[in-house]
Design an enzyme around this catalytic site. Sequence first.
Site, PDB file in Angstrom:
ATOM      1  N   ASP A 154     -78.133  24.574  59.877  1.00 57.77           N
ATOM      2  CA  ASP A 154     -78.225  23.130  59.615  1.00 57.77           C
ATOM      3  C   ASP A 154     -78.893  22.367  60.744  1.00 57.77           C
ATOM      4  O   ASP A 154     -79.354  21.246  60.563  1.00 57.77           O
ATOM      5  CB  ASP A 154     -76.827  22.562  59.377  1.00 57.77           C
ATOM      6  N   ALA A 179     -79.103  22.402  54.097  1.00 63.58           N
ATOM      7  CA  ALA A 179     -79.881  21.465  54.903  1.00 63.58           C
ATOM      8  C   ALA A 179     -81.211  21.030  54.256  1.00 63.58           C
ATOM      9  O   ALA A 179     -81.485  19.825  54.134  1.00 63.58           O
ATOM     10  CB  ALA A 179     -80.105  22.057  56.294  1.00 63.58           C
TER      11      ALA A 179
HETATM   12  O1  MRU Z   1     -71.888  22.538  53.681  1.00 63.98           O
HETATM   13  P1  MRU Z   1     -73.140  23.158  53.119  1.00 63.98           P
HETATM   14  O2  MRU Z   1     -72.880  23.964  51.894  1.00 63.98           O
HETATM   15  O3  MRU Z   1     -74.222  22.136  52.935  1.00 63.98           O
HETATM   16  O4  MRU Z   1     -73.590  24.164  54.264  1.00 63.98           O
HETATM   17  C1  MRU Z   1     -74.767  24.915  54.081  1.00 63.98           C
HETATM   18  C2  MRU Z   1     -75.069  25.823  55.201  1.00 63.98           C
HETATM   19  O5  MRU Z   1     -74.345  25.902  56.168  1.00 63.98           O
HETATM   20  C3  MRU Z   1     -76.357  26.574  55.114  1.00 63.98           C
HETATM   21  O6  MRU Z   1     -76.244  27.826  55.718  1.00 63.98           O
HETATM   22  C4  MRU Z   1     -77.442  25.761  55.847  1.00 63.98           C
HETATM   23  O7  MRU Z   1     -77.499  24.467  55.344  1.00 63.98           O
HETATM   24  C5  MRU Z   1     -78.781  26.395  55.720  1.00 63.98           C
HETATM   25  S1  MRU Z   1     -79.407  26.210  54.089  1.00 63.98           S
HETATM   26  C6  MRU Z   1     -80.914  26.915  53.946  1.00 63.98           C
END
Ligand code: MRU
Length: 375
Positions: free
Chosen positions: A243, A55
């Site tokens: 997210d 995110a």
């Molecule tokens: O699909 P992604 O790899 O972007 O998903 C990432 C996540 O779910 C993380 O846990 C979230 O973005 C937090 S990142 C600090």
Amino acid sequence: MRVDGTRRRTIWLEGDGRTVGIIDQTSLPFGFRTARLTRLDEAEEAIRAMRVRGAPLIGVTAAYGMALAMAESASDWSVDLAYGRLLAARPTAVNLRWALDRMREVLDITPPGERMARAYAEAASMAEEDVATCEAIGRHGLRLVKDMQALHPDRPLNILTHCNAGWLATVDWGTATAPIYQAHQQGIPVHVWVDETRPRNQGAFLTAWELGQEGVPHTVIPDNTGGHLMQRGMVDLCIVGTDRVTAEGDVANKIGTYLKALAAKDTGVPFWVALPGSTIDWTLEDGVRDIPIEQRGGEEVSDLTGQTRDGRVETVRVVSPGSPVANYAFDVTPARLVSGFITERGLCEATRDGLSGLFPDQDDRTRPRNAANDA
Ligand code: MRU
């Protein structure tokens, strides 16, 4: 954090002052490659194809995407076009909208001739702020890790994490990993259970890689192992990223997070969520009902990429040919299953009061009251 001993960030401005450099995360862990973004469409593709993901990093990349767009054309129409295209690149992480809104606010009051320079400056500030924010999340989370470790002084603290909320998901430090890195640096013994995180394997590929680069002891486990480990007392603490968190404290995160939170609740393992304030969506209350869940291509489920014994990277099918697949990329963990939040402003309960207490300037319910008090 470090890659082969050299400190790196996930995103940076190249020497020409225009091109944006990124670590291309689709090449990890079997190769390390960087990529250069020179146009809006390249920034959009990097987010959509998950060359950058997580995110906070999605937000900073989108900010630089706006700057790249302004370098191509700085008209009002270009601002709107870039905003819309970047916003549509990935729907669940609210940091994307947060970053784009902040860029648009700045660009709307800047004359076209100055927009490009202003956009690069704002994106650079966002990147620096992200580093400071994650460092602060680490500092606050470290208190929790220290307190929990004190309960088991004779052995490492076992922390389970899901997906990659590490430095690769931010500009540096990570969110869930920031307390882990700071504990490790202070000599507090920790061991991390890393959920592999199918279908894209962010745990097995990215979290394991970055923990390995920092020398943090860890073990990769299949996604369905966590409940068993919790029942056996082999997990002391879960820390995950997110997210999007609603005003009431519901948490969207990588698919599978909810099941870990259920197991943690049943076994009495504390389940904490690390996040920057920019991940709170104050416009939503009920996360299960209202948070948009990204659905991605079926090939991420039906196919697996890995390294052969002779070093080649290959993709193979792992689902019976012809069987339909579904690929929901995120799920929502209700606030009642969350022990608390670790933020850059401190720790709080997973409730609206908890979040408002730390971020009164962001919550519409407390903001007008504050303004009235100030008057
Ligand atoms: O699909 P992604 O790899 O972007 O998903 C990432 C996540 O779910 C993380 O846990 C979230 O973005 C937090 S990142 C600090």
